[in-house]
Structure formats: structure tokens, C-alpha cells
Design an enzyme around this catalytic site. Structure first.
Site, PDB file in Angstrom:
ATOM      1  N   LYS A  84       0.822  -1.218   0.000  1.00  0.00           N
ATOM      2  CA  LYS A  84       0.000   0.000   0.000  1.00  0.00           C
ATOM      3  C   LYS A  84       0.855   1.267   0.000  1.00  0.00           C
ATOM      4  CE  LYS A  84      -0.740   0.537   4.995  1.00  0.00           C
ATOM      5  NZ  LYS A  84      -1.750   0.696   6.058  1.00  0.00           N
ATOM      6  N   ASP A  85       2.169   1.143   0.326  1.00  0.00           N
ATOM      7  CA  ASP A  85       3.062   2.296   0.312  1.00  0.00           C
ATOM      8  C   ASP A  85       3.612   2.609  -1.076  1.00  0.00           C
ATOM      9  OD1 ASP A  85       2.783   2.582   3.056  1.00  0.00           O
ATOM     10  OD2 ASP A  85       4.597   1.429   3.520  1.00  0.00           O
ATOM     11  N   ARG A 132      -8.377   8.316   4.382  1.00  0.00           N
ATOM     12  CA  ARG A 132      -9.339   7.265   4.002  1.00  0.00           C
ATOM     13  C   ARG A 132     -10.106   6.773   5.226  1.00  0.00           C
ATOM     14  NH1 ARG A 132      -9.144   2.129   5.080  1.00  0.00           N
ATOM     15  NH2 ARG A 132      -6.978   2.266   5.761  1.00  0.00           N
ATOM     16  N   ARG A 133      -9.370   6.522   6.295  1.00  0.00           N
ATOM     17  CA  ARG A 133     -10.034   6.067   7.512  1.00  0.00           C
ATOM     18  C   ARG A 133     -10.898   7.162   8.116  1.00  0.00           C
ATOM     19  NH1 ARG A 133      -4.522   3.276   9.310  1.00  0.00           N
ATOM     20  NH2 ARG A 133      -4.876   1.150   8.520  1.00  0.00           N
ATOM     21  N   ARG A 154       0.906  10.002  14.179  1.00  0.00           N
ATOM     22  CA  ARG A 154       1.981   9.295  13.491  1.00  0.00           C
ATOM     23  C   ARG A 154       2.628   8.359  14.486  1.00  0.00           C
ATOM     24  NH1 ARG A 154       5.333  11.079   9.320  1.00  0.00           N
ATOM     25  NH2 ARG A 154       6.130   8.968   9.595  1.00  0.00           N
ATOM     26  N   ARG A 160       1.285   4.365  18.763  1.00  0.00           N
ATOM     27  CA  ARG A 160      -0.139   4.592  18.498  1.00  0.00           C
ATOM     28  C   ARG A 160      -1.017   3.953  19.567  1.00  0.00           C
ATOM     29  NH1 ARG A 160      -1.058   5.069  12.062  1.00  0.00           N
ATOM     30  NH2 ARG A 160       0.971   5.908  11.522  1.00  0.00           N
ATOM     31  N   CYS A 247      -2.032   7.858  -1.478  1.00  0.00           N
ATOM     32  CA  CYS A 247      -2.565   7.422  -0.187  1.00  0.00           C
ATOM     33  C   CYS A 247      -2.911   8.610   0.699  1.00  0.00           C
ATOM     34  CB  CYS A 247      -1.601   6.485   0.521  1.00  0.00           C
ATOM     35  SG  CYS A 247      -0.162   7.266   1.248  1.00  0.00           S
TER      36      CYS A 247
END
Length: 334
Positions: A84-85, A132-133, A154, A160, A247
Site C-alpha cells: 500500500k506504500d 481514508r479512515r 503518526r 499509536r 494514499c
């Protein structure tokens, strides 16, 4: 590829615990198929040292460029990326030699007191660095008749989850695949169903990349490739490319195989022997406040080639653009 079997293959990887874990799994698989020793070469990327939010520093590519530069300079033989990166454009002198079997693509909620998303209180503070989230979580909250506050964060998994443990946030949302790969999947209080929150294109999948000129290594790494995973993520990334989004834009996409139901795709032994006939591709674009989503799906035969998978993504992107997705693409900041 150097024919000397005692010469180690050099695997370029980011330094994070997650990257080292997933690269370690790939290294083990490469040792098994080649009989060659594999050494991990740790590389620091811009995304690792910058403290800015990903949406502000460009998102796609910030974890990739340094690894690709090391490949091109001959400092490593191959590299492992979170797929996804990767930017959707592929350099001519590099090739994705393998896309191994995908991990769970879903997003995972890690909340205080073991809460699910529906159980979170009104005004709950949820941490995520992904537009997106943000868009889909806000939409999900609205559908439940409540309001949440999303907080840009981040950091690695420990950082997190620490926001929740310290009481600073009510919950954070992370990729389930990342938690699973470092042995912390049991810390998720809920796996968000893809029907409610579509993952990032390619989420849960890895990309094993090497020089396009190294035919022997390409053939060896190709033993790790999972054709169904590659077809799915190719369709998802084709959708992303056709929407001209990185992204840092609020875009989700997920391709799954029919008639398998969601649980059967992620390790359920009941999936053995199932006949897969079709691939369904779903895509979503939304405003960050969750008030507007364009979410569509298309279904077709399981792609048998790169071109067929790309066509599936472009077809759905065209439908989404016709439904107004283009007007939502400008919202790229948190």
C-alpha cells in the site's frame, strides 16, 4: 543473481519493528526456495525520520524511495515493501517479482476497555493518520447516529496504541495485518468489516521488488508469488491510479474472490476446495467529514492477466467518476 550459493542475498528493509518482521518472513521464504543465505540491510526512509503527517509530505512513496535507490545503486539485491506504500507507477528498471499471499486486509480498532466501534461514547477521540479512515469512520459514526473526533497521529504500533493506554485517545485504528505480523493481533478490540470500512488499496499485501535486469533473481523470487493476491491488488491499485489519487486521498478499495465469504478468505480451513469463479472489486471515495461517499462495486471473472486486472480497476473508477468521485478528490488534508 550471483550463482555462488554461499553468497548472501541482501534484502533491503525499513528499520521499523513491523518492517523487520515482515522482511524476516520473506527472508525465510527466499532462503527456502533458493538455498542461499539472506541478510537484512536496514535502510532509513524519509517517512521514518519526518515527523510531519503523511498527507502533508506526499503520502505514497515516502517509505519507498530510499529502498529503491539502494536497489539501483546495487547496495541490496531485493527489497520488501508494504504494497500500500508503493506509488501506482512502476519504474522501468525495477520489477515487483512477487506478491506473497495476503494477510488480513481489514482495519483493526484498538479501543479502551475492550470497546467496539459501536460501543464508543459520543464524541470519542479516535487516532489515525489516514484520510481514508477519517472519511469512512466519520461516515460509519453518522450511520450510527453519533459523532466522533478523529485525531491525526503518526508513529509505530507501540506509539499509536500508547495513546489509548495512556488515556489520551479512546481508540486508534491500525492495519490488522501489521498487528498480526508482530504478534499483537489479539490487542484489536474489533476488526472493522470491509462492508463498513474499505481498506487501502493493497493493504495487507507485500511487494518483493528487484532489478528488472536480474532474470535469475526474478525467477527465484517468483516462487513466492500468489496469483490471486497479485490479481486483487493489481485491480485495487488500477482503481487508485485511474482516480489519480495517492494514499493522501480518502480512497479505499478491496478486491475479493467469490463465492468465498470474508472470513473464508483469511485462513479458515473451510476455504479449502472452494471453487472461485469471480472477483468483486469495491471502491470508495468520501469527504473527510463522512457526509458524502461514492461507493460502488463491480464483479467479473477472476483476472488471468495483468491487463485484465487493470481493466477491472479502470472500469470501476470510470463508474465512480461518473457518480461524482472527482469532486471529492480534492480533500487531501486532515
Amino acid at each position: 543473481m550471483n550463482p555462488r550459493l554461499d553468497q548472501p542475498l541482501r534484502l533491503g528493509t525499513r528499520r521499523s519493528k513491523l518492517a523487520m518482521s515482515q522482511s524476516g518472513h520473506v527472508a525465510d521464504a527466499v532462503r527456502a526456495v533458493t538455498g542461499r543465505p539472506v541478510e537484512l540491510v536496514e535502510i532509513t526512509t524519509y517517512g521514518d525520520v519526518s515527523r510531519e503527517h503523511l498527507a502533508q509530505i506526499g503520502g505514497t512513496g515516502v517509505f519507498v524511495t530510499a529502498l529503491r535507490d539502494a536497489l539501483l545503486r546495487g547496495e541490496v539485491d531485493f527489497a520488501v515493501h508494504s504494497l500500500k506504500d508503493l506509488p501506482t507507477g512502476q519504474p522501468d528498471d525495477l520489477v515487483i517479482a512477487a506478491v506473497p499471499l495476503r494477510e488480513d486486509p481489514r482495519d483493526a480498532l484498538v479501543a479502551r476497555d475492550g470497546l467496539t466501534f459501536e460501543q464508543l461514547p459520543e464524541g470519542a477521540r479516535i487516532g489515525t493518520g489516514s484520510p481514508r479512515r477519517v472519511a469512512q469512520l466519520n461516515h460509519l459514526a453518522l450511520s450510527l447516529g453519533k459523532r466522533i473526533e478523529t485525531v491525526a497521529i503518526r508513529g509505530n504500533v507501540d506509539t499509536r496504541i500508547g495513546f489509548v493506554r495512556d488515556g489520551e485517545l479512546d481508540a486508534v485504528v491500525l492495519a490488522a495485518a501489521g498487528l498480526n505480523r508482530i504478534g499483537r493481533g489479539d490487542e484489536a478490540t474489533e476488526l472493522l468489516p470491509v462492508d463498513g470500512v474499505l481498506p487501502a488499496p493493497g493493504q495487507g499485501a507485500l511487494a518483493v521488488e528487484c532489478l528488472a535486469s536480474d532474470a535469475d533473481l526474478i525467477a527465484a523470487l517468483g516462487e513466492l508469488d500468489d496469483p490471486c493476491t497479485r490479481a486483487a491488488v493489481t485491480a485495487e491499485r488500477s482503481l487508485l491510479a485511474a482516480l489519480e489519487a495517492g494514499c493522501s486521498a480518502p480512497v479505499g478499495a478491496f478486491a475479493d474472490l467469490l463465492p468465498l465469504s470474508a472470513p473464508l478468505e483469511w485462513g479458515d480451513p473451510l476455504a479449502d476446495g472452494q471453487i472461485v469463479n469471480e472477483m468483486r472489486l469495491r471502491g470508495v471515495v468520501g469527504t473527510l467529514d463522512g457526509s458524502t461517499l461514492v461507493q460502488l462495486s463491480t464483479t467479473g471473472p477472476v483476472p488471468q492477466s495483468y491487463d485484465e486486472a487493470m481493466a477491472l480497476g479502470r472500469e470501476l473508477a470510470d463508474e465512480m467518476l461518473a457518480k461524482g468521485a472527482a469532486g471529492l478528490m480534492g480533500e487531501r488534508s486532515l
